[in-house]
Design a protein around this motif. Structure first.
Motif, PDB file in Angstrom:
ATOM      1  N   SER A   6       0.818  -1.219   0.000  1.00 39.61           N
ATOM      2  CA  SER A   6       0.000   0.000   0.000  1.00 39.61           C
ATOM      3  C   SER A   6       0.850   1.267   0.000  1.00 39.61           C
ATOM      4  CB  SER A   6      -0.951   0.009   1.199  1.00 39.61           C
ATOM      5  OG  SER A   6      -0.248   0.274   2.406  1.00 39.61           O
ATOM      6  N   LEU A   7       2.105   1.155   0.397  1.00 38.30           N
ATOM      7  CA  LEU A   7       3.004   2.314   0.421  1.00 38.30           C
ATOM      8  C   LEU A   7       3.656   2.607  -0.929  1.00 38.30           C
ATOM      9  CD1 LEU A   7       4.821   1.676   3.819  1.00 38.30           C
ATOM     10  CD2 LEU A   7       2.873   3.193   3.380  1.00 38.30           C
ATOM     11  N   LEU A   8       3.557   1.666  -1.854  1.00 37.47           N
ATOM     12  CA  LEU A   8       4.148   1.853  -3.178  1.00 37.47           C
ATOM     13  C   LEU A   8       3.412   2.936  -3.960  1.00 37.47           C
ATOM     14  CD1 LEU A   8       4.558  -1.877  -4.284  1.00 37.47           C
ATOM     15  CD2 LEU A   8       6.402  -0.319  -3.600  1.00 37.47           C
ATOM     16  N   GLU A   9       4.103   3.514  -4.920  1.00 39.76           N
ATOM     17  CA  GLU A   9       3.439   4.444  -5.840  1.00 39.76           C
ATOM     18  C   GLU A   9       2.326   3.686  -6.569  1.00 39.76           C
ATOM     19  OE1 GLU A   9       6.105   6.566  -8.436  1.00 39.76           O
ATOM     20  OE2 GLU A   9       7.625   6.665  -6.866  1.00 39.76           O
ATOM     21  N   LEU A  10       1.304   4.385  -6.985  1.00 39.96           N
ATOM     22  CA  LEU A  10       0.119   3.766  -7.570  1.00 39.96           C
ATOM     23  C   LEU A  10       0.449   2.808  -8.713  1.00 39.96           C
ATOM     24  CD1 LEU A  10      -2.923   3.416  -7.824  1.00 39.96           C
ATOM     25  CD2 LEU A  10      -2.956   5.454  -9.271  1.00 39.96           C
ATOM     26  N   ARG A  11       1.231   3.239  -9.680  1.00 34.88           N
ATOM     27  CA  ARG A  11       1.547   2.389 -10.843  1.00 34.88           C
ATOM     28  C   ARG A  11       2.273   1.119 -10.411  1.00 34.88           C
ATOM     29  NH1 ARG A  11      -1.528   2.557 -15.201  1.00 34.88           N
ATOM     30  NH2 ARG A  11      -1.053   4.325 -16.452  1.00 34.88           N
ATOM     31  N   HIS A  12       3.226   1.278  -9.489  1.00 34.23           N
ATOM     32  CA  HIS A  12       3.959   0.112  -8.990  1.00 34.23           C
ATOM     33  C   HIS A  12       3.010  -0.856  -8.284  1.00 34.23           C
ATOM     34  CE1 HIS A  12       7.489   3.036  -9.030  1.00 34.23           C
ATOM     35  NE2 HIS A  12       7.762   2.130  -9.942  1.00 34.23           N
ATOM     36  N   ARG A  13       2.122  -0.307  -7.470  1.00 30.02           N
ATOM     37  CA  ARG A  13       1.152  -1.129  -6.740  1.00 30.02           C
ATOM     38  C   ARG A  13       0.238  -1.880  -7.703  1.00 30.02           C
ATOM     39  NH1 ARG A  13      -0.660   2.583  -3.484  1.00 30.02           N
ATOM     40  NH2 ARG A  13      -2.561   3.090  -4.584  1.00 30.02           N
ATOM     41  N   GLU A  14      -0.244  -1.181  -8.723  1.00 32.05           N
ATOM     42  CA  GLU A  14      -1.111  -1.832  -9.708  1.00 32.05           C
ATOM     43  C   GLU A  14      -0.406  -3.015 -10.376  1.00 32.05           C
ATOM     44  OE1 GLU A  14      -4.012   1.568 -11.557  1.00 32.05           O
ATOM     45  OE2 GLU A  14      -1.912   1.639 -12.171  1.00 32.05           O
ATOM     46  N   VAL A  15       0.835  -2.804 -10.758  1.00 36.06           N
ATOM     47  CA  VAL A  15       1.591  -3.865 -11.436  1.00 36.06           C
ATOM     48  C   VAL A  15       1.801  -5.054 -10.508  1.00 36.06           C
ATOM     49  CG1 VAL A  15       3.863  -4.428 -12.403  1.00 36.06           C
ATOM     50  CG2 VAL A  15       2.671  -2.351 -13.145  1.00 36.06           C
ATOM     51  N   ILE A  16       2.208  -4.790  -9.274  1.00 37.78           N
ATOM     52  CA  ILE A  16       2.440  -5.872  -8.308  1.00 37.78           C
ATOM     53  C   ILE A  16       1.153  -6.653  -8.059  1.00 37.78           C
ATOM     54  CG2 ILE A  16       2.927  -6.336  -5.861  1.00 37.78           C
ATOM     55  CD1 ILE A  16       5.439  -5.863  -7.542  1.00 37.78           C
ATOM     56  N   GLU A  17       0.060  -5.954  -7.846  1.00 33.66           N
ATOM     57  CA  GLU A  17      -1.215  -6.630  -7.579  1.00 33.66           C
ATOM     58  C   GLU A  17      -1.661  -7.477  -8.766  1.00 33.66           C
ATOM     59  OE1 GLU A  17      -3.744  -3.394  -6.349  1.00 33.66           O
ATOM     60  OE2 GLU A  17      -3.036  -3.512  -4.279  1.00 33.66           O
ATOM     61  N   LYS A  18      -1.538  -6.934  -9.968  1.00 37.25           N
ATOM     62  CA  LYS A  18      -1.994  -7.675 -11.141  1.00 37.25           C
ATOM     63  C   LYS A  18      -1.107  -8.890 -11.438  1.00 37.25           C
ATOM     64  CE  LYS A  18      -4.359  -3.822 -13.382  1.00 37.25           C
ATOM     65  NZ  LYS A  18      -5.693  -4.391 -13.468  1.00 37.25           N
TER      66      LYS A  18
END
Length: 62
Positions: A6-18
């Protein structure tokens, strides 16, 4: 781990989650986000590096 993600930048978080939580390929993620697969690969690598750094920092504080 969810806290650190949750602390990651939005784009990074999206990529990790997907990639890791939804099991999607880099190509699929690239298509969904309107990016090249190379960009997704770079975002994933940076996110993993950032997560590793956060975990190291947290472990040092224990």
């Amino acid at each position: 781990m969810d806290f650190y993600i949750s602390l990651l930048e939005l784009r990074h978080r999206e990529v990790i989650e997907k990639i890791y939580m939804q099991g999607k390929s880099k190509e699929r993620v690239a298509s969904e986000l309107g990016l090249t697969s190379r960009t997704v690969q770079n975002l994933r690598r940076k996110a993993v590096e950032d997560l590793a750094e956060m975990c190291r920092f947290a472990a040092e504080g224990e």
